[in-house]
Design an enzyme around this catalytic site. Sequence first.
Site, PDB file in Angstrom:
ATOM      1  N   GLY A  88      -7.901 -15.847  -1.952  1.00 26.92           N
ATOM      2  CA  GLY A  88      -7.369 -15.557  -0.616  1.00 26.92           C
ATOM      3  C   GLY A  88      -8.314 -14.671   0.174  1.00 26.92           C
ATOM      4  O   GLY A  88      -9.371 -14.261  -0.317  1.00 26.92           O
ATOM      5  N   HIS A 125     -13.989   1.002   1.535  1.00 28.32           N
ATOM      6  CA  HIS A 125     -15.330   1.600   1.735  1.00 28.32           C
ATOM      7  C   HIS A 125     -16.412   0.542   1.960  1.00 28.32           C
ATOM      8  O   HIS A 125     -17.526   0.875   2.312  1.00 28.32           O
ATOM      9  CB  HIS A 125     -15.684   2.563   0.591  1.00 28.32           C
TER      10      HIS A 125
HETATM   11  C1  LIG Z   1     -16.122  -3.420  -4.270  1.00 25.23           C
HETATM   12  S1  LIG Z   1     -15.229  -4.750  -4.878  1.00 25.23           S
HETATM   13  C2  LIG Z   1     -13.784  -3.973  -5.554  1.00 25.23           C
HETATM   14  C3  LIG Z   1     -13.136  -4.787  -6.622  1.00 25.23           C
HETATM   15  C4  LIG Z   1     -11.961  -4.123  -7.322  1.00 25.23           C
HETATM   16  N1  LIG Z   1     -10.872  -3.868  -6.441  1.00 25.23           N
HETATM   17  C5  LIG Z   1     -12.423  -2.865  -8.019  1.00 25.23           C
HETATM   18  O1  LIG Z   1     -12.077  -1.763  -7.624  1.00 25.23           O
HETATM   19  O2  LIG Z   1     -13.170  -3.005  -9.014  1.00 25.23           O
HETATM   20  C6  LIG Z   1     -14.634  -5.440  -3.392  1.00 25.23           C
HETATM   21  C7  LIG Z   1     -13.929  -6.761  -3.617  1.00 25.23           C
HETATM   22  O3  LIG Z   1     -13.535  -7.274  -2.340  1.00 25.23           O
HETATM   23  C8  LIG Z   1     -13.579  -8.686  -2.459  1.00 25.23           C
HETATM   24  N2  LIG Z   1     -13.566  -9.271  -1.115  1.00 25.23           N
HETATM   25  C9  LIG Z   1     -14.538  -9.220  -0.197  1.00 25.23           C
HETATM   26  N3  LIG Z   1     -14.160  -9.870   0.920  1.00 25.23           N
HETATM   27  C10 LIG Z   1     -12.901 -10.314   0.701  1.00 25.23           C
HETATM   28  C11 LIG Z   1     -11.950 -11.001   1.497  1.00 25.23           C
HETATM   29  N4  LIG Z   1     -12.241 -11.373   2.740  1.00 25.23           N
HETATM   30  N5  LIG Z   1     -10.743 -11.265   0.975  1.00 25.23           N
HETATM   31  C12 LIG Z   1     -10.458 -10.892  -0.294  1.00 25.23           C
HETATM   32  N6  LIG Z   1     -11.298 -10.229  -1.110  1.00 25.23           N
HETATM   33  C13 LIG Z   1     -12.512  -9.940  -0.597  1.00 25.23           C
HETATM   34  C14 LIG Z   1     -14.848  -8.913  -3.228  1.00 25.23           C
HETATM   35  O4  LIG Z   1     -14.919 -10.201  -3.787  1.00 25.23           O
HETATM   36  C15 LIG Z   1     -14.775  -7.814  -4.264  1.00 25.23           C
HETATM   37  O5  LIG Z   1     -14.145  -8.261  -5.449  1.00 25.23           O
END
Ligand SMILES: C[S@@+](CC[C@H](N)C(=O)[O-])C[C@H]1O[C@@H](n2cnc3c(N)ncnc32)[C@H](O)[C@@H]1O
Length: 547
Positions: free
Chosen positions: A436, A456
């Site tokens: 999603g 962040h």
């Molecule tokens: C820095 S990671 C954090 C992952 C996890 N929540 C953690 O703390 O380990 C940011 C996450 O945001 C997801 N992400 C980026 N853009 C997104 C979007 N438009 N919709 C959903 N997830 C997204 C990325 O795939 C990634 O898994």
Amino acid sequence: MTTTITLAVEDLDRLGVARDLICTNDTESVLAAAMPTLTAAERAALAWHAPFSHTALLIFPRTLDGLRDELSWHGIETGPMVPSVVVRSRLSRRYGVPLDELEVGILRTPVTDGAGRECVLEIFAMATPPELEHIAADERLHGRENHFALAVPNADPIVLNGLRAAITARMRPDGGGYNGHEGSTVLYFRDVHQSCAAYRRLELLCTGEFSDVLAAHERQSEPGTELLGLLTGAWATQAIAAAVELRLPDHLAATSDLGELALATGADEESLGRLLRYLGTLGVVRCADGFVLTELGTLLRTGIEGSMSALALMYGGPFYRSFGALTEAVRTGEESFAKVFGAHHFPYFAEDPALASLFHRSMAASNAMFAELVRTVDFAEARLVVDVAGGNGELLSRVLAANPSLSGVLMDRPEAIAVAEEKLADHATRCLLIPGDFTVDVPRGGDVYLLSRVLHDWDDAMCRTILTTCALGMPPHAELLIIERLLPETDAPSLSVPWDIHMLCNVGGRERTESHYRALLADAGFVLETVRPLALDGYVLRARKSV
Ligand SMILES: C[S@@+](CC[C@H](N)C(=O)[O-])C[C@H]1O[C@@H](n2cnc3c(N)ncnc32)[C@H](O)[C@@H]1O
């Protein structure tokens, strides 16, 4: 008594000011004035280990002969003169005058401080014939040898290093020395920004010879040494990444022998030995009889709880390259990652499954943050937890493992779902993985929503979008848990400060203060209720929809 006049009026005035400073102060007030950022507890501890003992100034009589009589004539009774070692050699270096052409002596006179304690006015006197008058003029102007002193009655290396650390956090180390005539070691510190000249220089005075402490202090006093340490920070990143690429930490768990390590890693033995020596100075390995991993280095092994090996490859690899374009990011305010790789990091990683997997494994390096969250947050009232952009599922798997009656939904980009499936396999019966986009919608019906290390990654406008989407999708009773590092509102140290730059470079995001998050949450219709610290400088911010 006939007295030869050797002292200038201005030196007599300076002596009067120095004496007044002692009479009108005590340890507490001196510490408060010299190091205003000390907490009351730190001030009390410093006062206990190193009370105020004297102030000192350098004066410039024409000759040292008859100086004691002249001072006595002015009401300053001093003990016998002792030759100066430290100040004399500092003057010699500063003005390029050979040591044997400089005569510097120390005289002392007792003065009672404002609290009734016996202190001392320490008078350094440099014999100043006309050809050295330029030194007098310059030193009177800058007062470089004037100082106030804290004496350490029970000095030992541990106490001295502790005091050094506390003072160095506020004042720069400024050399020191051992005076063999008196059997005392002195360590100097300076604060060129101190508005009161009397407190610009501090002497830590102790009886005994502490050559190791002194050597460390003198090394630290050289600003170039410190700067070189900072300038070579990138080498440390690369040395650690190279070690991980060679799987050196894993092999070190099996053998400490250089020859065997070279065979196992397929590396040139001599060069590997040099890398290991450098890793030793970084505290990653211990080089004694062979090589062993330190506790810190153990975190670089693969397959262990809290492993940072993937992170080492990430920081030494793609993120290293984007950091190389930091200037551009600062100049434009835009992420340098996209400039270097041609795409924003999420779509770029999506194109490369190996890189995406490395990224998601590297995110697991902050497991300690999640472990603490699971320990401290009570999910007893919740039935369904939704992890928005849950990445590789590390957090959700921990939450589900600790709460067997809870069900979970993880939403993320499709490439992350593939990685998370493996992580959440043990909880497959009570866990749903949904691809999603958090700018469009979030799964409905949850009691707790997790948003961990997501905000962040983005600018304020995007954060408002994500939070508003959450607010629209969340039932009225649901709680939102945001996990982030917080920029300190004071100058307290925090990992969030360098990570803020990391966010700028790699995703165009930023770290934020608590009040910044509070405002973003309010804009999206949330009230921030509590903020609790987690491991690794993380925090959990708990918010609910405002009614
Ligand atoms: C820095 S990671 C954090 C992952 C996890 N929540 C953690 O703390 O380990 C940011 C996450 O945001 C997801 N992400 C980026 N853009 C997104 C979007 N438009 N919709 C959903 N997830 C997204 C990325 O795939 C990634 O898994």
